[in-house]
Design a protein around this motif. Structure first.
Motif, short mmCIF file in Angstrom:
data_model
loop_
_atom_site.label_atom_id
_atom_site.label_comp_id
_atom_site.label_asym_id
_atom_site.label_seq_id
_atom_site.Cartn_x
_atom_site.Cartn_y
_atom_site.Cartn_z
N UNK A 4 3.93 -1.06 -8.79
CA UNK A 4 3.10 -0.73 -7.62
C UNK A 4 3.33 0.71 -7.15
N UNK A 5 4.45 1.30 -7.57
CA UNK A 5 4.72 2.69 -7.18
C UNK A 5 4.06 3.70 -8.12
N UNK A 6 3.54 3.22 -9.27
CA UNK A 6 3.06 4.19 -10.26
C UNK A 6 1.63 3.94 -10.75
N UNK A 7 1.23 2.67 -10.95
CA UNK A 7 -0.06 2.39 -11.56
C UNK A 7 -1.20 2.81 -10.65
N UNK A 52 7.30 -12.72 -2.68
CA UNK A 52 6.66 -11.96 -1.60
C UNK A 52 7.47 -11.98 -0.30
N UNK A 53 8.32 -13.00 -0.12
CA UNK A 53 9.10 -13.09 1.11
C UNK A 53 10.42 -12.36 1.02
N UNK A 54 10.71 -11.73 -0.09
CA UNK A 54 11.95 -10.97 -0.23
C UNK A 54 11.86 -9.66 0.55
N UNK A 55 12.93 -9.32 1.26
CA UNK A 55 12.92 -8.12 2.08
C UNK A 55 12.80 -6.85 1.25
N UNK A 56 13.24 -6.89 -0.03
CA UNK A 56 13.20 -5.69 -0.86
C UNK A 56 11.90 -5.56 -1.64
N UNK A 57 10.99 -6.51 -1.49
CA UNK A 57 9.69 -6.43 -2.16
C UNK A 57 8.72 -5.61 -1.33
N UNK A 58 8.08 -4.62 -1.98
CA UNK A 58 7.15 -3.73 -1.28
C UNK A 58 5.78 -4.41 -1.18
N UNK A 59 5.65 -5.31 -0.21
CA UNK A 59 4.47 -6.15 -0.11
C UNK A 59 3.20 -5.35 0.14
N UNK A 60 3.21 -4.45 1.10
CA UNK A 60 2.00 -3.69 1.42
C UNK A 60 1.56 -2.82 0.25
N UNK A 61 2.52 -2.19 -0.40
CA UNK A 61 2.17 -1.34 -1.54
C UNK A 61 1.60 -2.17 -2.68
N UNK A 105 -0.04 -5.03 -2.34
CA UNK A 105 -1.41 -5.38 -1.94
C UNK A 105 -2.38 -4.23 -2.25
N UNK A 106 -1.94 -3.02 -1.98
CA UNK A 106 -2.79 -1.86 -2.25
C UNK A 106 -3.10 -1.75 -3.74
N UNK A 107 -2.11 -1.98 -4.58
CA UNK A 107 -2.36 -1.93 -6.03
C UNK A 107 -3.37 -3.00 -6.45
N UNK A 150 -5.73 -4.40 -4.68
CA UNK A 150 -7.06 -4.20 -4.12
C UNK A 150 -7.72 -2.89 -4.52
N UNK A 151 -6.96 -1.97 -5.11
CA UNK A 151 -7.55 -0.69 -5.53
C UNK A 151 -7.54 -0.48 -7.03
N UNK A 152 -6.69 -1.20 -7.76
CA UNK A 152 -6.60 -1.00 -9.21
C UNK A 152 -7.17 -2.20 -9.98
N UNK A 153 -6.70 -3.40 -9.68
CA UNK A 153 -7.10 -4.57 -10.46
C UNK A 153 -8.42 -5.17 -9.98
N UNK A 154 -8.48 -5.61 -8.73
CA UNK A 154 -9.63 -6.37 -8.25
C UNK A 154 -10.95 -5.61 -8.36
N UNK A 155 -11.03 -4.32 -8.05
CA UNK A 155 -12.32 -3.65 -8.16
C UNK A 155 -12.92 -3.67 -9.57
N UNK A 156 -12.07 -3.60 -10.59
CA UNK A 156 -12.58 -3.65 -11.96
C UNK A 156 -13.17 -5.02 -12.24
N UNK A 157 -12.47 -6.07 -11.81
CA UNK A 157 -12.98 -7.42 -12.03
C UNK A 157 -14.23 -7.69 -11.20
N UNK A 158 -14.27 -7.20 -9.97
CA UNK A 158 -15.44 -7.38 -9.12
C UNK A 158 -16.65 -6.66 -9.70
N UNK A 159 -16.41 -5.50 -10.26
CA UNK A 159 -17.49 -4.76 -10.90
C UNK A 159 -18.07 -5.55 -12.06
#
Length: 531
Positions: free
Chosen positions: A153-156, A184-193, A195-197, A199-208
């Protein structure tokens, strides 16, 4: 460090408790309403773990109750869970210490370099480590899963290539969401980041793809192309608490123009209770992929109170039974089907599939346990071919157990461990033969529990059981000994005979105590990523 671990475990326990009682709460704004339909009587929505969320978490392929069941059964050495867990722990992807290799751009089908194998190997390592953590409690596996997911999620930033990029988005999108859902409930998991990956990388391609099918005629692409996209968008919608995305997939499943909607994927229902799977006219491998993907979509929806399994008089059950019988070498009918091909404003043509393709009865994929358990255990319906083929495939493995190429990573797998369940008895038994309208009958009252619909009756399963009540070829006679995943003392011998698997003794399973510190649990080391 110790306080952080205690807080993580306590938080997870609280979430599971919330999920366990979710069936008692009905939310007024259900997904059926989001799709523009009245919510059927008896339907309920699970309570989300996040404030203001309409979804239960964990709630993609596995609920909190599912994870607790796996852990308890494996700890007890129960068959066939113990054999399923042994399959997981033997996989090289399931070892703590796997080092991810995140890429900024993933290419599949074209572009340089074609590096999508890096992604799917890392995704399966994240999923397998996360699942293993929930079963044996070793936080080293949770640490590994979180590290893999955070690194991606930090790079893709993009998925590129030929039309195969749509397959990459769909397959690895739904898979990586499922891996993340487990931590997802782990404190060290970057949940918001993360989610961004999604909704901006995977889902738009499939929705298209679902919207314009790569600027091709809507039937140009076979069933599994649509289903990969549907799985990704649905997983994203649930993970990100996005009702619009979930409703979009439900609507497409029921009424979509592409070949992935249920009536196009399964176009002909026979008098024998079996329904022809369109891609049986293509080849066995792609038909198995399609059945596995449709089952994945149905299971994720079910765990949020949406019954696609039962839609249109359990049409998917009839199609899955057909593919199971065919894959076992049985004779099946096939109605010639011509599909249009071509590009919008460009070339055009057609292709006719006139008969079911030849099969290799030894070919298997880890898709059957989930589907067979739903219909025979949750619903109490007769599914002899599903029961037989699931027993034959057990214990199911996962990515890396079915060949080194991408096809061996199309399913997350480990269904013997994850989806084996006891048969529902009492008020919930026999729910869901389908009514042929709306969502097709009974809906779960929460994350994965059956509930009778307003019209359900004790006789409904027999009336709706595809293929009647007679046992199919190879199924055991008498009582419920022919059912998949028998765990009672009276069923164990029949299950063992059908699968050739015996339970591992409880003493041979070294289960790590939940709540140990990371330092204590890393003592044995772990596998690393190597190609």
């Amino acid at each position: 460090m110790h306080e952080t671990r205690r807080r993580q475990i306590s938080r997870r326990s609280l979430l599971r408790a919330t999920g366990a009682t979710a069936g008692a709460v009905t939310l007024g704004t259900g997904i059926a309403q989001a799709a523009g339909r009245a919510q059927p009587q008896g339907a309920a929505r699970a309570v989300g773990s996040a404030q203001g969320s309409g979804y239960a978490h964990p709630g993609l392929l596995h609920t909190g109750a599912d994870l607790d069941r796996m852990a308890a059964k494996v700890k007890a050495g129960a068959a066939p869970y113990a054999a399923g867990f042994a399959k997981l722990t033997a996989n090289r992807h399931a070892q703590s210490g796997w080092t991810a290799d995140p890429q900024a751009t993933v290419y599949r089908g074209a572009g340089s370099p074609q590096n999508y194998a890096i992604l799917y190997n890392d995704v399966h390592a994240a999923y397998q480590n996360a699942l293993r953590y929930h079963v044996d409690g070793d936080t080293a596996h949770a640490d590994t899963a979180v590290s893999i997911l955070n690194s991606w999620s930090s790079k893709l930033t993009s998925l590129e290539g030929s039309a195969d990029r749509f397959l990459a988005a769909g397959l690895y999108g739904y898979q990586i969401a499922n891996a993340a859902e487990l931590v997802r409930d782990r404190d060290d998991f970057e949940l918001d980041r993360f989610r961004t990956m999604l909704t901006t990388v995977f889902a738009p391609v499939s929705e298209s793809f679902l919207k314009d099918h790569n600027n091709a005629v809507v039937t140009n692409y076979w069933t599994n192309w649509d289903l990969t996209a549907m799985a990704c968008v649905l997983a994203t919608g649930i993970f990100c608490d996005d009702e619009a995305r979930v409703a979009r997939v439900v609507e497409y499943f029921e009424n979509g123009a592409g070949l992935g909607s249920v009536r196009n994927a399964i176009p002909v229902v026979g008098d024998d209770g079996l329904a022809e799977w369109l891609e049986a006219g293509r080849d066995q491998g792609h038909a198995l992929l399609g059945v596995g993907l449709m089952g994945t979509v149905c299971e994720m929806a079910w765990n949020q109170g949406i019954d696609l399994y039962g839609y249109d008089d359990s049409r998917f059950l009839k199609g899955a039974q057909y593919v199971a019988k065919w894959s076992l070498g049985g004779d099946v009918s096939y109605t010639a089907n011509t599909r249009r091909k071509g590009a919008i404003g460009g070339w055009s043509g057609s292709e006719t599939a006139s008969d079911a393709a030849p099969v290799d009865p030894t070919m298997t994929r880890p898709i059957w346990a989930m589907i067979a358990n739903h219909y025979t255990k949750r619903r109490g319906l007769s599914a002899p071919y599903l029961t037989r083929i699931a027993a034959k495939a057990a214990p199911e493995g996962g990515g890396g157990d079915y060949g080194p190429n991408s096809g061996g990573y199309d399913q997350l797998g480990f269904g013997t461990l994850a989806f084996t369940r006891d048969k529902v008895t009492g008020a919930g038994a026999g729910t869901g033969g389908g009514t042929g309208s709306g969502t097709g009958g009974g809906k779960p009252t929460g994350a994965g529990s059956a509930s009778p619909s307003a019209s359900a009756s004790p006789s409904a399963p027999a009336a709706n059981a595809p293929g009647g009540s007679a046992p199919g070829p190879g199924s055991a006679a008498g009582g419920n000994s022919g059912d998949l995943a028998s765990t009672g003392a009276g069923d164990l011998a029949a299950w063992t005979a059908a699968t050739g698997i015996t339970a591992l003794a409880g003493g041979l399973l070294l289960l790590r105590r939940r709540g140990k510190t990371q330092q204590e649990q890393r003592g044995t080391g772990g596998g690393t990523h190597s190609e």
